[in-house]
Structure formats: structure tokens, C-alpha cells
Design a protein around this motif. Structure first.
Motif, PDB file in Angstrom:
ATOM      1  N   MET A   1      20.439  -2.724  -9.257  1.00  0.00           N
ATOM      2  CA  MET A   1      19.396  -1.673  -9.924  1.00  0.00           C
ATOM      3  C   MET A   1      19.047  -0.446  -8.943  1.00  0.00           C
ATOM      4  N   ALA A   2      19.156   0.556  -9.524  1.00  0.00           N
ATOM      5  CA  ALA A   2      18.677   1.796  -8.753  1.00  0.00           C
ATOM      6  C   ALA A   2      17.450   1.877  -8.127  1.00  0.00           C
ATOM      7  N   MET A   3      17.097   2.414  -7.280  1.00  0.00           N
ATOM      8  CA  MET A   3      15.553   2.365  -6.510  1.00  0.00           C
ATOM      9  C   MET A   3      14.638   3.153  -7.655  1.00  0.00           C
ATOM     10  N   ASN A   4      15.084   4.184  -8.250  1.00  0.00           N
ATOM     11  CA  ASN A   4      14.069   4.857  -9.108  1.00  0.00           C
ATOM     12  C   ASN A   4      13.937   4.024 -10.545  1.00  0.00           C
ATOM     13  N   GLN A   5      14.843   3.055 -10.660  1.00  0.00           N
ATOM     14  CA  GLN A   5      14.618   2.086 -11.937  1.00  0.00           C
ATOM     15  C   GLN A   5      13.443   0.950 -11.673  1.00  0.00           C
ATOM     16  N   ILE A   6      13.044   0.691 -10.569  1.00  0.00           N
ATOM     17  CA  ILE A   6      12.078  -0.179 -10.053  1.00  0.00           C
ATOM     18  C   ILE A   6      10.850   0.388 -10.504  1.00  0.00           C
ATOM     19  N   PRO A   7      10.232  -0.460 -11.359  1.00  0.00           N
ATOM     20  CA  PRO A   7       8.713  -0.097 -12.196  1.00  0.00           C
ATOM     21  C   PRO A   7       7.506  -0.177 -10.866  1.00  0.00           C
ATOM     22  N   PRO A   8       6.956   0.903 -10.947  1.00  0.00           N
ATOM     23  CA  PRO A   8       5.801   0.721  -9.788  1.00  0.00           C
ATOM     24  C   PRO A   8       4.687  -0.171 -10.282  1.00  0.00           C
ATOM     25  N   PRO A   9       4.013  -0.755  -9.209  1.00  0.00           N
ATOM     26  CA  PRO A   9       2.768  -1.805  -9.375  1.00  0.00           C
ATOM     27  C   PRO A   9       1.848  -1.122 -10.471  1.00  0.00           C
ATOM     28  N   GLU A  10       1.137  -2.273 -11.334  1.00  0.00           N
ATOM     29  CA  GLU A  10       0.345  -1.660 -12.122  1.00  0.00           C
ATOM     30  C   GLU A  10      -0.949  -1.237 -11.481  1.00  0.00           C
ATOM     31  N   PRO A  11      -1.779  -0.276 -12.233  1.00  0.00           N
ATOM     32  CA  PRO A  11      -3.015   0.306 -11.419  1.00  0.00           C
ATOM     33  C   PRO A  11      -3.895  -0.657 -11.014  1.00  0.00           C
ATOM     34  N   MET A  12      -4.802  -0.511 -10.116  1.00  0.00           N
ATOM     35  CA  MET A  12      -5.939  -1.230  -9.733  1.00  0.00           C
ATOM     36  C   MET A  12      -6.877  -1.429 -10.983  1.00  0.00           C
ATOM     37  N   ASN A  13      -7.198  -2.498 -11.339  1.00  0.00           N
ATOM     38  CA  ASN A  13      -7.922  -2.865 -12.479  1.00  0.00           C
ATOM     39  C   ASN A  13      -9.568  -2.917 -11.847  1.00  0.00           C
ATOM     40  N   CYS A  14     -10.275  -2.024 -12.147  1.00  0.00           N
ATOM     41  CA  CYS A  14     -11.545  -1.751 -11.365  1.00  0.00           C
ATOM     42  C   CYS A  14     -12.690  -2.183 -12.566  1.00  0.00           C
ATOM     43  N   GLU A  15     -12.391  -2.672 -13.632  1.00  0.00           N
ATOM     44  CA  GLU A  15     -13.320  -3.034 -14.845  1.00  0.00           C
ATOM     45  C   GLU A  15     -13.676  -4.421 -14.613  1.00  0.00           C
ATOM     46  N   LYS A  16     -12.917  -5.636 -14.271  1.00  0.00           N
ATOM     47  CA  LYS A  16     -13.157  -6.893 -14.521  1.00  0.00           C
ATOM     48  C   LYS A  16     -14.295  -7.301 -13.350  1.00  0.00           C
ATOM     49  N   ASP A  17     -14.945  -8.350 -13.392  1.00  0.00           N
ATOM     50  CA  ASP A  17     -15.910  -8.840 -12.549  1.00  0.00           C
ATOM     51  C   ASP A  17     -15.277  -9.446 -11.173  1.00  0.00           C
ATOM     52  N   GLU A  31       2.750  -3.348  -1.243  1.00  0.00           N
ATOM     53  CA  GLU A  31       3.573  -3.354  -0.226  1.00  0.00           C
ATOM     54  C   GLU A  31       4.816  -4.016  -0.621  1.00  0.00           C
ATOM     55  N   ASP A  32       4.969  -4.653  -1.753  1.00  0.00           N
ATOM     56  CA  ASP A  32       6.310  -5.333  -2.040  1.00  0.00           C
ATOM     57  C   ASP A  32       6.854  -3.921  -2.786  1.00  0.00           C
ATOM     58  N   TYR A  33       6.439  -3.128  -3.208  1.00  0.00           N
ATOM     59  CA  TYR A  33       7.228  -1.817  -3.920  1.00  0.00           C
ATOM     60  C   TYR A  33       7.693  -1.201  -2.777  1.00  0.00           C
ATOM     61  N   ARG A  34       6.839  -0.906  -1.669  1.00  0.00           N
ATOM     62  CA  ARG A  34       7.314  -0.166  -0.561  1.00  0.00           C
ATOM     63  C   ARG A  34       8.563  -0.677   0.070  1.00  0.00           C
ATOM     64  N   LYS A  35       8.762  -1.864  -0.049  1.00  0.00           N
ATOM     65  CA  LYS A  35       9.937  -2.533   0.729  1.00  0.00           C
ATOM     66  C   LYS A  35      11.057  -2.283  -0.208  1.00  0.00           C
ATOM     67  N   VAL A  36      10.799  -2.616  -1.461  1.00  0.00           N
ATOM     68  CA  VAL A  36      11.998  -2.797  -2.299  1.00  0.00           C
ATOM     69  C   VAL A  36      12.370  -1.283  -2.805  1.00  0.00           C
ATOM     70  N   LEU A  39      10.476   2.783   0.358  1.00  0.00           N
ATOM     71  CA  LEU A  39       9.447   3.788   0.787  1.00  0.00           C
ATOM     72  C   LEU A  39       8.884   3.753   1.958  1.00  0.00           C
ATOM     73  N   ASP A  40       8.910   2.690   2.703  1.00  0.00           N
ATOM     74  CA  ASP A  40       8.507   2.407   4.205  1.00  0.00           C
ATOM     75  C   ASP A  40       9.050   3.174   5.240  1.00  0.00           C
ATOM     76  N   LYS A  41      10.339   3.696   4.558  1.00  0.00           N
ATOM     77  CA  LYS A  41      11.255   4.264   5.657  1.00  0.00           C
ATOM     78  C   LYS A  41      11.031   5.914   5.408  1.00  0.00           C
ATOM     79  N   LYS A  42      10.252   6.259   4.658  1.00  0.00           N
ATOM     80  CA  LYS A  42       9.857   7.656   4.305  1.00  0.00           C
ATOM     81  C   LYS A  42       8.767   8.357   5.012  1.00  0.00           C
ATOM     82  N   ASP A  43       8.836   9.612   5.054  1.00  0.00           N
ATOM     83  CA  ASP A  43       7.697  10.167   5.456  1.00  0.00           C
ATOM     84  C   ASP A  43       6.266   9.517   5.126  1.00  0.00           C
TER      85      ASP A  43
END
Length: 308
Positions: A1-17, A31-36, A39-43
Motif C-alpha cells: 500500500m502506498a504511503m499516501n493511501q494510508i488514512p489519517p487518524p480520526e479527529p480528537m473527540n472533544c464532545e464526550k465526557d 504516533e502510529d501514523y507517523r511511523k507507518v 512522517l517521523d523522518k520528515k522536517d
């Protein structure tokens, strides 16, 4: 799978308790998304821009309210740490451990559900290296299945994995047995009801037969079972009408004569208190029929015999 096809993490849910757990989920996902995606090797500026773009609109507003310095805003780790402090404030560890030790398996809660709940409570208690042992102890002591708990008490060595497997196997077996017993009891109850119904139906039939026996015969005047063979008048000749199969005491012609005489008496002022007496013995036809009449002004009683 190409790197640009990996979906980003879901946004932070700030509404639940449960913001603390929501934040932990978002940070681990990023953090997992950075490694897969490497991204951790970029600027660093690329990593910061990526973090701000995936955290969501509400989380970005909260980040602006924290008023970080320019140096912190240029570092993704500093941004994550500041947001960590916001969503995970200082906790009362003593209270968290109280909730952990007070947890017990609920009535409709499965072992799997109970294990997940205890693990979540343990994360807030900061047990460190002994966290697995504490979870094991809480699962055993809080389990609702006493048989499984007794079984584990007999084990010389029992780690968390063995405790969970034992609780799962014994609890599932006990649940199946209870269901089977409940099903058998239900079937037994239905059979008992059916048997009782049959008994009541038979009793009603017997009562109906008994009622039939108690009926009075219109031919002989006595009570006997159904059927002409049981009637003592069957085959006998009536002394009043000379017809067969009934006694004179039950003869319809005799009743007509009595009614006619009573009607005549009711119209006369000279005749009162007409009284008929039928004398017969058991198993025999009536032998005599008498009438007593009050005659004359002196109201003298005169007795005479009636003949057909």
C-alpha cells in the motif's frame, strides 16, 4: 500500500465526557501514523502541520486557547504534551484505586466485558510493574461465579492469562448449565400443567356421569342409573291407564284427574282442603288412592276412595 493511501487518524473527540481516554486514543493513533507513513523522518514543520490538520477543528481551538510559545508551537512533541496536560489533568490516584478495588462483575456482565472494564480502571491507578497482578486479583475477587473463584484459590500458580481463561471456561459452562436447568424446569412445569388439566378434565367427566346417576326417573319415580334395564317399572303395567313401562304413581292420566278435581274445588265454596294420599310399598304399584273433603256448613271431614 502506498504511503499516501494510508488514512489519517480520526479527529480528537472533544464532545464526550471521557476526554482522557479519547485523547490517549488520538495520541497513540497519531504516533502510529507517523511511523507507518514515515512522517517521523520528515522536517519538524511538516510534522507540526500534519498534526494540526488531523486533530480536528475543536481540538485546534483548544490549542489556540493554551497560548503556547513560538518554540513550543514549532515542535509536535511539545504540542502533544500541552494537550495531554489539558485533557488529562492531575488525578487523585487514591480515588482511582478505590474505584478499581470496588469494581465487581455486574449481573448481566460477561467475563470479557468485565476484563475490559477492569483494565481501563487499572490504567489510571499507576500500578507500574504490578499492574497485571492487580488486574488478576481484582478479576478473581470481583467475579460473580463463586465456583470459578474457589477453583482459582486452589491453584498454586496463577497468572493473569490463566485467571482469565479459567473464569471464562467455568462461567460459560455454568451459564449453559443454568440455561439447561431452566429449560428443563420450564418443560417439567408445562407437563405438570398438562397433567393437571387432564386430571381436571377426567374429574369433570366423572362428575358428569355422577350427575347422570343422580337423575330421578320419570317412569318409576326413583333414582337409578340410565337405561331401561335399571328401571323397576320397565315391563310393568300401570293400574290406572293399563299402559306399560311405568308405575301408577308416575301416570300422566292420574295427574290430569287430580288437576281437574283441584280446579273444580277452587270454584266451589262447599269444598275446601282437598287432600290426596298415595300409599304404596317399595317395588310394588300403588294399591289405594284416597281423598278427604270438608263438606257442609259444619265442615265435616269425609274420606272416600278414588277408583279409575
Amino acid at each position: 500500500m502506498a504511503m499516501n493511501q494510508i488514512p489519517p487518524p480520526e479527529p480528537m473527540n472533544c464532545e464526550k465526557d471521557d476526554l482522557e481516554n479519547n485523547w490517549q486514543f488520538f495520541r497513540e493513533s497519531f504516533e502510529d501514523y507517523r511511523k507507518v507513513t514515515q512522517l517521523d523522518k520528515k522536517d519538524e514543520s511538516v510534522q507540526v502541520a500534519t498534526l494540526k490538520s488531523v486533530m480536528g477543528k475543536q481540538c485546534k481551538h483548544i490549542l489556540k486557547q493554551l497560548r503556547l510559545s513560538e518554540a513550543d508551537m514549532a515542535n509536535h512533541t511539545a504540542i502533544l504534551d500541552k494537550l495531554q496536560e489539558h485533557f488529562s489533568p492531575c488525578r487523585n490516584v487514591l480515588y482511582d484505586r478505590y474505584l478499581f478495588h470496588d469494581s465487581k462483575q455486574e449481573e448481566r456482565e460477561t467475563i470479557e466485558q468485565y476484563v475490559i472494564r477492569v483494565r481501563q480502571l487499572a490504567k489510571k491507578c499507576k500500578y507500574g510493574e504490578v499492574e497485571s497482578e492487580m488486574i488478576r486479583d481484582r478479576l478473581v475477587l470481583g467475579a460473580k461465579d463463586k465456583a470459578a473463584r474457589t477453583r482459582l484459590f486452589r491453584e498454586k500458580e496463577c497468572d493473569l492469562k490463566k485467571a482469565i481463561e479459567t473464569l471464562r471456561i467455568i462461567s460459560e459452562t455454568t451459564t449453559q448449565q443454568i440455561r439447561k436447568i431452566s429449560g428443563d424446569q420450564e418443560v417439567h412445569t408445562l407437563k405438570q400443567k398438562s397433567k393437571y388439566k387432564d386430571q381436571r378434565t377426567g374429574a369433570r367427566k366423572w362428575e358428569s356421569k355422577s350427575e347422570a346417576i343422580r337423575l330421578q326417573c320419570k317412569y318409576c319415580g326413583w333414582k337409578h342409573p340410565r337405561g331401561h334395564n335399571s328401571c323397576p317399572a320397565y315391563g310393568k303395567t300401570c293400574s290406572l291407564c293399563s299402559k306399560r313401562d311405568h308405575f301408577a304413581s308416575q301416570c300422566m292420566q292420574k295427574k290430569k284427574k287430580v288437576h281437574a278435581l283441584q280446579d273444580k274445588d277452587s270454584d266451589s265454596s262447599d269444598y275446601e282442603d282437598l287432600n290426596f294420599v298415595v300409599i304404596h310399598t317399595l317395588g310394588q304399584e300403588p294399591c289405594k288412592l284416597f281423598a278427604t273433603m270438608m263438606l257442609g256448613k259444619k265442615r265435616e271431614a269425609v274420606k272416600f276412595q278414588l277408583v279409575s
